[in-house]
Design a protein around this motif. Structure first.
Motif, PDB file in Angstrom:
ATOM      1  N   VAL A 102      19.509 -12.007  -3.814  1.00 19.75           N
ATOM      2  CA  VAL A 102      18.853 -11.360  -2.681  1.00 19.75           C
ATOM      3  C   VAL A 102      18.802  -9.853  -2.880  1.00 19.75           C
ATOM      4  N   GLN A 103      17.637  -9.276  -2.648  1.00 21.43           N
ATOM      5  CA  GLN A 103      17.518  -7.828  -2.448  1.00 21.43           C
ATOM      6  C   GLN A 103      17.398  -7.580  -0.951  1.00 21.43           C
ATOM      7  N   LEU A 104      18.301  -6.776  -0.402  1.00 20.14           N
ATOM      8  CA  LEU A 104      18.278  -6.425   1.010  1.00 20.14           C
ATOM      9  C   LEU A 104      17.675  -5.021   1.124  1.00 20.14           C
ATOM     10  N   VAL A 105      16.413  -4.946   1.520  1.00 18.95           N
ATOM     11  CA  VAL A 105      15.672  -3.681   1.504  1.00 18.95           C
ATOM     12  C   VAL A 105      15.808  -2.988   2.853  1.00 18.95           C
ATOM     13  N   MET A 106      16.369  -1.787   2.839  1.00 16.47           N
ATOM     14  CA  MET A 106      16.648  -1.064   4.078  1.00 16.47           C
ATOM     15  C   MET A 106      16.262   0.398   3.929  1.00 16.47           C
ATOM     16  N   GLY A 107      16.342   1.127   5.037  1.00 10.02           N
ATOM     17  CA  GLY A 107      16.002   2.538   5.025  1.00 10.02           C
ATOM     18  C   GLY A 107      15.347   2.939   6.331  1.00 10.02           C
ATOM     19  N   PRO A 108      15.177   4.233   6.563  1.00 13.03           N
ATOM     20  CA  PRO A 108      14.586   4.702   7.821  1.00 13.03           C
ATOM     21  C   PRO A 108      13.156   4.209   7.986  1.00 13.03           C
ATOM     22  N   ALA A 109      12.701   4.171   9.234  1.00  9.70           N
ATOM     23  CA  ALA A 109      11.321   3.808   9.522  1.00  9.70           C
ATOM     24  C   ALA A 109      10.375   4.765   8.804  1.00  9.70           C
ATOM     25  N   GLY A 110       9.356   4.220   8.163  1.00  8.67           N
ATOM     26  CA  GLY A 110       8.382   5.048   7.461  1.00  8.67           C
ATOM     27  C   GLY A 110       8.779   5.444   6.058  1.00  8.67           C
ATOM     28  N   SER A 111       9.907   4.941   5.571  1.00  8.99           N
ATOM     29  CA  SER A 111      10.374   5.338   4.242  1.00  8.99           C
ATOM     30  C   SER A 111       9.645   4.618   3.117  1.00  8.99           C
ATOM     31  N   GLY A 112       8.960   3.533   3.452  1.00 11.16           N
ATOM     32  CA  GLY A 112       8.219   2.802   2.420  1.00 11.16           C
ATOM     33  C   GLY A 112       8.808   1.448   2.083  1.00 11.16           C
ATOM     34  N   LYS A 113       9.566   0.851   3.006  1.00 13.17           N
ATOM     35  CA  LYS A 113      10.200  -0.448   2.738  1.00 13.17           C
ATOM     36  C   LYS A 113       9.155  -1.543   2.503  1.00 13.17           C
ATOM     37  N   SER A 114       8.155  -1.596   3.376  1.00 12.41           N
ATOM     38  CA  SER A 114       7.149  -2.644   3.250  1.00 12.41           C
ATOM     39  C   SER A 114       6.343  -2.478   1.959  1.00 12.41           C
ATOM     40  N   THR A 115       6.043  -1.228   1.602  1.00 10.75           N
ATOM     41  CA  THR A 115       5.342  -0.980   0.340  1.00 10.75           C
ATOM     42  C   THR A 115       6.205  -1.397  -0.839  1.00 10.75           C
ATOM     43  N   TYR A 116       7.498  -1.098  -0.761  1.00  4.40           N
ATOM     44  CA  TYR A 116       8.421  -1.515  -1.811  1.00  4.40           C
ATOM     45  C   TYR A 116       8.420  -3.036  -1.951  1.00  4.40           C
ATOM     46  N   CYS A 117       8.545  -3.738  -0.824  1.00 10.61           N
ATOM     47  CA  CYS A 117       8.585  -5.199  -0.867  1.00 10.61           C
ATOM     48  C   CYS A 117       7.292  -5.753  -1.461  1.00 10.61           C
ATOM     49  N   ARG A 118       6.162  -5.205  -1.035  1.00 11.80           N
ATOM     50  CA  ARG A 118       4.876  -5.673  -1.567  1.00 11.80           C
ATOM     51  C   ARG A 118       4.789  -5.441  -3.068  1.00 11.80           C
ATOM     52  N   THR A 119       5.254  -4.282  -3.515  1.00 10.84           N
ATOM     53  CA  THR A 119       5.205  -3.933  -4.935  1.00 10.84           C
ATOM     54  C   THR A 119       6.089  -4.867  -5.754  1.00 10.84           C
ATOM     55  N   MET A 120       7.298  -5.133  -5.267  1.00 10.81           N
ATOM     56  CA  MET A 120       8.213  -5.997  -6.000  1.00 10.81           C
ATOM     57  C   MET A 120       7.772  -7.453  -5.981  1.00 10.81           C
ATOM     58  N   MET A 121       7.150  -7.885  -4.893  1.00 13.65           N
ATOM     59  CA  MET A 121       6.605  -9.242  -4.849  1.00 13.65           C
ATOM     60  C   MET A 121       5.536  -9.409  -5.927  1.00 13.65           C
ATOM     61  N   ALA A 122       4.635  -8.422  -6.013  1.00  8.49           N
ATOM     62  CA  ALA A 122       3.567  -8.476  -7.019  1.00  8.49           C
ATOM     63  C   ALA A 122       4.144  -8.431  -8.428  1.00  8.49           C
ATOM     64  N   HIS A 123       5.165  -7.587  -8.617  1.00  8.64           N
ATOM     65  CA  HIS A 123       5.790  -7.464  -9.941  1.00  8.64           C
ATOM     66  C   HIS A 123       6.446  -8.782 -10.349  1.00  8.64           C
ATOM     67  N   CYS A 124       7.148  -9.416  -9.422  1.00  5.31           N
ATOM     68  CA  CYS A 124       7.783 -10.697  -9.727  1.00  5.31           C
ATOM     69  C   CYS A 124       6.750 -11.746 -10.092  1.00  5.31           C
ATOM     70  N   GLU A 125       5.636 -11.754  -9.402  1.00  6.52           N
ATOM     71  CA  GLU A 125       4.585 -12.708  -9.723  1.00  6.52           C
ATOM     72  C   GLU A 125       4.025 -12.445 -11.120  1.00  6.52           C
ATOM     73  N   ASN A 126       3.898 -11.169 -11.470  1.00  8.73           N
ATOM     74  CA  ASN A 126       3.373 -10.818 -12.792  1.00  8.73           C
ATOM     75  C   ASN A 126       4.292 -11.266 -13.920  1.00  8.73           C
ATOM     76  N   ILE A 127       5.593 -11.219 -13.680  1.00  9.96           N
ATOM     77  CA  ILE A 127       6.546 -11.606 -14.734  1.00  9.96           C
ATOM     78  C   ILE A 127       6.979 -13.068 -14.583  1.00  9.96           C
ATOM     79  N   LYS A 128       6.255 -13.798 -13.731  1.00 13.36           N
ATOM     80  CA  LYS A 128       6.477 -15.246 -13.550  1.00 13.36           C
ATOM     81  C   LYS A 128       7.854 -15.556 -12.971  1.00 13.36           C
ATOM     82  N   ARG A 129       8.321 -14.705 -12.087  1.00 14.97           N
ATOM     83  CA  ARG A 129       9.589 -14.961 -11.403  1.00 14.97           C
ATOM     84  C   ARG A 129       9.289 -15.547 -10.029  1.00 14.97           C
ATOM     85  N   LYS A 130       9.936 -16.651  -9.701  1.00 18.30           N
ATOM     86  CA  LYS A 130       9.709 -17.299  -8.410  1.00 18.30           C
ATOM     87  C   LYS A 130      10.380 -16.477  -7.321  1.00 18.30           C
TER      88      LYS A 130
END
Length: 280
Positions: free
Chosen positions: A15-43
């Motif tokens: 598990v990655q537990l993504v935290m930080g202040p509002a507006g820090s970019g958590k959702s963008t981080y999650c979206r980026t890492m989701m796409a990266h995992c898909e690219n490297i064939k990680r479920k």
């Protein structure tokens, strides 16, 4: 002629537990890492723990809003947003069996938890610490990922505040932890890489000179005290994340993987047989 191919699979719960202040970019981080995992064939699966969330580019596999929403709490209990959010997270803890049941189908998958942006949940209240402890009891390897907006480095006072909250989160949660400076692609347009390096592994005693130039003399003693506190703990360093740079994304992911030892439990899966002649 037949050939055998071995497939390596990662065993365990991560598990990655993504935290930080509002507006820090958590959702963008999650979206980026989701796409990266898909690219490297990680479920990979996204878990939303923010009862106030409204939009996701990747649909969460598990969503706290199926259990409780901030909007309903504010309407039915007449709470404000801060009190309502704390109520929602306490409600989750009191109904933690719901989360256990939802997580039951993801034994060997990589999970990214998108968490609320109310910083008190990580620094003042035991709620997130209790959630982390529960996940660990369920044999999940948990890595905290604290996101700080890189724009904070343009104001040393804000940067100090960010380092302090990151330190408090690390002390409070007591889990493997990395800190990430987000939105570096925006900051690099304004500053040189060599000028930013001092903020990745901060020397607060050096940075105190900068903050003192921008504050009134009556605050200088307080600035020095804060700098000494950060220096005494010496826990926080930052990994810069540029979402337009695949190497930067990969380095952040590798750092999180290393924190939870992802990949050290690789096991061979039953080999697959196929006919080589049929493919020629």
């Amino acid at each position: 002629m037949e050939a055998i191919t071995w497939v390596l699979v990662h065993r365990g719960k991560h598990v990655q537990l993504v935290m930080g202040p509002a507006g820090s970019g958590k959702s963008t981080y999650c979206r980026t890492m989701m796409a990266h995992c898909e690219n490297i064939k990680r479920k990979v699966h996204l878990v939303n723990l923010d009862p106030a969330a409204e939009y996701f580019e990747y649909e969460p596999s598990i969503d706290i809003r199926d259990l409780i929403t901030l909007e309903d709490v504010m309407e039915e209990l007449d709470f404000g947003p801060n009190g309502g959010l704390i109520y929602c997270m306490e409600f989750l803890l009191n109904n933690i069996d719901w989360l256990e049941e939802e997580l039951g189908d993801y034994d060997d998958d990589y999970l990214i938890f998108d968490c609320p942006g109310q910083i008190e949940l990580y620094t003042h209240f035991p709620i997130m610490r209790d959630i982390c402890g529960t996940l660990q009891k369920w044999n999940f390897a948990v890595c905290g990922v604290y996101i700080l907006d890189s724009q904070f480095v343009e104001d040393t006072s804000k940067y100090f505040a960010g380092v302090m909250t990151a330190t408090a989160a690390m002390i409070n949660l007591e889990i493997p932890h990395i800190n990430v400076l987000s939105k570096m692609d925006l900051l690099l347009k304004k500053a040189k890489q060599e000028d930013l390096a001092q903020y990745f592994d901060p020397d607060p005693l050096l940075l105190t000179e900068d903050v003192n130039r921008k504050t009134r003399p009556k605050f200088h003693s307080l600035n020095r005290a804060v700098a000494h506190l950060i220096d005494d703990y010496s826990m926080v360093s930052f990994i810069p994340l540029d979402v337009t740079d695949e190497d930067s994304i990969d380095y952040v992911m590798s750092s999180a993987d290393n924190a939870i030892q992802y990949g050290e439990d690789v096991e061979p899966k039953e080999p697959q047989e196929f006919d080589v002649e049929a493919t020629e």
